[in-house]
Scaffold this motif. Structure first.
Motif, PDB file in Angstrom:
ATOM      1  N   ALA A   1       0.834  -1.205   0.000  1.00 42.73           N
ATOM      2  CA  ALA A   1       0.000   0.000   0.000  1.00 42.73           C
ATOM      3  C   ALA A   1       0.864   1.249   0.000  1.00 42.73           C
TER       4      ALA A   1
ATOM      5  N   LEU B   1       3.682   1.704  -1.484  1.00 41.05           N
ATOM      6  CA  LEU B   1       4.137   1.994  -2.843  1.00 41.05           C
ATOM      7  C   LEU B   1       3.039   2.705  -3.623  1.00 41.05           C
ATOM      8  N   ASP B   2       1.797   2.320  -3.364  1.00 39.28           N
ATOM      9  CA  ASP B   2       0.644   2.965  -4.000  1.00 39.28           C
ATOM     10  C   ASP B   2       0.550   4.426  -3.569  1.00 39.28           C
TER      11      ASP B   2
ATOM     12  N   ALA C   1       3.229   6.713  -4.914  1.00 43.47           N
ATOM     13  CA  ALA C   1       3.079   7.043  -6.341  1.00 43.47           C
ATOM     14  C   ALA C   1       2.043   8.139  -6.568  1.00 43.47           C
ATOM     15  N   MET C   2       1.068   8.237  -5.669  1.00 46.10           N
ATOM     16  CA  MET C   2      -0.066   9.135  -5.888  1.00 46.10           C
ATOM     17  C   MET C   2       0.020  10.434  -5.104  1.00 46.10           C
TER      18      MET C   2
ATOM     19  N   ASP D   1       1.621  13.138  -4.898  1.00 40.16           N
ATOM     20  CA  ASP D   1       1.793  14.483  -5.440  1.00 40.16           C
ATOM     21  C   ASP D   1       0.447  15.170  -5.672  1.00 40.16           C
ATOM     22  N   THR D   2      -0.544  14.414  -6.130  1.00 40.32           N
ATOM     23  CA  THR D   2      -1.841  15.045  -6.440  1.00 40.32           C
ATOM     24  C   THR D   2      -3.013  14.384  -5.727  1.00 40.32           C
ATOM     25  N   SER D   3      -2.751  13.354  -4.926  1.00 39.00           N
ATOM     26  CA  SER D   3      -3.893  12.632  -4.344  1.00 39.00           C
ATOM     27  C   SER D   3      -3.620  12.309  -2.871  1.00 39.00           C
ATOM     28  N   THR D   4      -3.897  11.079  -2.474  1.00 35.13           N
ATOM     29  CA  THR D   4      -3.784  10.694  -1.070  1.00 35.13           C
ATOM     30  C   THR D   4      -2.375  10.906  -0.508  1.00 35.13           C
TER      31      THR D   4
ATOM     32  N   PHE E   1      -2.209   7.505   4.679  1.00 30.44           N
ATOM     33  CA  PHE E   1      -2.927   6.234   4.614  1.00 30.44           C
ATOM     34  C   PHE E   1      -2.877   5.603   6.004  1.00 30.44           C
TER      35      PHE E   1
ATOM     36  N   LYS F   1      -7.781  14.449   8.230  1.00 32.35           N
ATOM     37  CA  LYS F   1      -8.446  15.228   7.180  1.00 32.35           C
ATOM     38  C   LYS F   1      -8.939  16.571   7.726  1.00 32.35           C
TER      39      LYS F   1
ATOM     40  N   HIS G   1      -6.717   8.123   2.963  1.00 37.27           N
ATOM     41  CA  HIS G   1      -7.417   6.852   2.756  1.00 37.27           C
ATOM     42  C   HIS G   1      -7.111   5.963   3.950  1.00 37.27           C
ATOM     43  N   TRP G   2      -7.951   4.966   4.162  1.00 35.91           N
ATOM     44  CA  TRP G   2      -7.718   4.079   5.302  1.00 35.91           C
ATOM     45  C   TRP G   2      -8.229   2.694   4.988  1.00 35.91           C
TER      46      TRP G   2
END
Lengths: 418, 418
Positions: free
Chosen positions: B167, B169-170, B173-174, B176-179, B182, B281, B289-290
């Motif tokens: 998770a 690694l996910d 990767a994201m 910069d613009t997302s989550t 975690f 948040k 995300h969780w």
């Protein structure tokens, strides 16, 4: 080395196998002596001129990418609008591509990325810049048009079916004195592909999951609770798989029914599984447990489908081949030749047939009562989770995943203030 | 066949490898020509005289149990109280054992089961009934006394470390613009063993999980949020692993901070991860995300630790050997001979040293700042997740798990109205 460079970028939510596609792109380009640049964080890296020289990645690392989840170059959620609305950005893109002599642009993502790749190719023509743009398919949502399935989906589907089968054995063992209902929340905001894949976990009507809730059908609480009760009375326990995108007949997301405030007035993050579990507990009185795998389901490379890994690598290789052959504005897609034995091949589809289209799940894949999958769905889904492709493990008991940490190559343009 | 029968029962929350123990019990008993009965749903099956003739299970199925999660004979959450309080039940147990000529009773579970086995052995002596009682260790909680570790824990620990690494690694990767944050919720109401195991996913201070929250330390919201902010600002993203059992300085479970009501006045099931995610948040504004893996973490036989499988089978074999040798009121325990190379052996511990004791995590396993594990914890934990023991998979892409569906053997006593 051939003249010109190839630019590769990853886009959207990552998958367990998008790096397998990247690995295949890099290997194929190497074998054809083409220099590869990669943009960091997807199209944003291209706009920012934040590029790395992927030709410098050691071969062992390139190969290890094939078994590493996540997005090795960084991905992004960043959608370019129409050329009219975002003209400056598209022009900046062309500028960056030109500055680095990029002749082949491979954008690895979903619908939006296909659309971006298509628009970049159109603008390049307008500017008379020689560029071949290829969309490379990727999404666990399995919602791309034309292609029979999407790299990334098969592994998430396998994770889902395996996890549901395993949890069901746990619930079955405990049901006499403990948990009787277990709710599993699957990703899928618009289409129930992953929820459907859970259906592969069982065969007979009493096998888990006994209930699947699809976003393609209106969620009817009374009917759902009555079905849970029937299953528990017949089987002794019940496993429910719910797609995160289920909505009631008025179109309201069930996930939004939660998300209230907790006892301290703080935001309470909910979701579908927690809501359904609460309703089962309150109305039927059964002890209930629930799971929200969230990102685990799309990053579980350790239980990837070999079919999926093979297809992820095949579209990567084909993307390079199509690019070098000048098949502009196309996407390598998977065509199913037969179900049994499962045979597939790679074809080229025009990007305009993929961009901004969405493949929905056929109505014939959902059982008449709405709570399960049909034999047709099984025929379609089963080959996609077939075969194992485990990563190598280290002496420490963990998969040997790699990360890439290359310095950015020198900028040739002024900074971007997008 | 030896005279007399051996009764085997499973108790408490099941694990990915309790059936491996069952498989070893059945194989060892077969090789010694001892007839084995199994109680359905743990001690309740013994009380109800709901027994199956496990000697009739085909050998291939017995072997397949070694790679099947869940509890093949059914388990139970049912605690017998003191002999004074529950005397009728203990006497009923002796009656059932006598009716089926049971001379060896193997109870596979945690602390409570060790206690039950001990009491049954004491009562048998009081009644002058010749019985050898053996407790067989099992629990993902890793909280049994005497034994160095508990069969079931290593596989759940491996699932945790692998899932967190994937998770992360996910998320990386994201980010910069997302989550950016975690949160992973690990089982462990009283002790943070599984949360600690997540620490194996990374090595350096910037590796995930950057923050672990242990039930052994008071949860301090301000310190936690400040740490999340520091990590996100330094690394770009942050993975948090929280034990379900964390409490604030007043002893209140953080999980109970959720569990309010949703917008419709319905029960809202929360938990630690959803609460922490909501606070991150609300106060820091990061996209979050969780995940709540719940039963997936204790049933994930597909990613079991080979060390754990080996130990689960070793305690099963030893349990039969101890029983036949008349080592009454004992438990086979695992003794660690050395960390590197990791070597272990099986010993016999008196049940009274196990029953009603709880092994806590050493204070020296938690880093001074409270947010991670120490080198000592790593030395202890790492061998336990080492090695892979994947189940065989079918042509359908799913693990070949087995279920046992034997008819109950004839009752010899009147029904039980417990």
């Amino acid at each position: 080395m051939a003249s010109g460079t190839l630019l590769y970028a990853q886009s959207g939510g990552v998958t367990a196998v998008i790096n397998a596609t990247a690995s295949a792109v890099l290997q194929e380009a190497r074998s054809r002596r083409v220099k590869v640049l990669a943009a960091r964080n997807g199209i944003l890296g291209a706009l920012r001129e934040d590029l790395v020289d992927a030709s410098k990645i050691p071969l062992a690392t390139v190969r290890a990418l094939a078994h590493t989840p996540g997005g090795a170059f960084g991905s992004c959620r960043y959608k370019l609008k129409s050329v009219e609305a975002d003209r400056a950005k598209y022009e900046r893109l062309i500028e960056v591509l030109r500055a680095h002599d990029v002749r082949w642009f491979l954008y690895n993502g979903g619908n939006d990325s296909a659309d971006t790749a298509l628009k970049v190719s159109q603008l390049a023509q307008e500017f008379d810049y020689p560029l071949t743009c290829i969309g490379v398919p990727k999404t666990i949502d399995n919602d791309l048009a034309v292609t029979d399935c999407c790299p990334g989906f098969g592994s998430a589907a396998k994770y889902t079916a395996v996890s549901v089968r395993e949890a069901a054995l746990d619930v079955a063992a405990m049901a006499d004195t403990s948990t009787k209902v277990f709710v599993y929340e699957a990703m899928g905001r618009h289409a129930g592909w992953l929820a459907a894949a859970a259906g592969l976990a069982g065969q007979g009507p009493d096998d888990a999951p006994q209930i699947i809730l699809f976003p393609e059908r209106d969620y009817d609480e009374a009917a759902f609770l009555a079905q849970v009760k029937r299953v528990v009375e017949r089987v002794g326990w019940c496993v429910v798989v719910a797609s995160e995108g289920i909505r009631d007949k008025d179109g309201r997301f069930v996930a939004d029914a939660g998300g209230g405030q907790d006892a301290f007035g703080h935001t309470q993050l909910g979701g579908v599984a927690s809501h359904l579990a609460g309703r089962v507990k309150d109305t039927l009185g059964y002890k209930v447990h629930w799971t929200l795998p969230d990102y685990l389901q799309r990053s579980a490379r350790h239980v990837a489908s070999k079919t999926d890994v093979d297809q992820a690598m095949a579209v990567g290789r084909a993307a390079v081949q199509f690019a070098l052959a000048g098949h502009n504005a196309t996407m390598p897609t998977i065509r199913r030749m037969s179900d049994a034995p499962y045979r597939w091949t790679i074809e080229a589809a025009p990007l305009e047939r993929v961009a901004n289209h969405e493949k929905t799940m056929p109505a014939g894949f959902i059982r008449r009562d709405g709570f399960g999958i049909t034999a047709a769905a099984r025929r379609y889904l089963e080959p996609l989770i077939r075969g194992e492709a485990p990563p190598p493990y280290g002496r420490d008991g963990l998969p040997k995943y790699v990360t890439i940490d290359l310095p950015a190559i020198g900028k040739r343009l002024p900074g971007w203030n997008g």
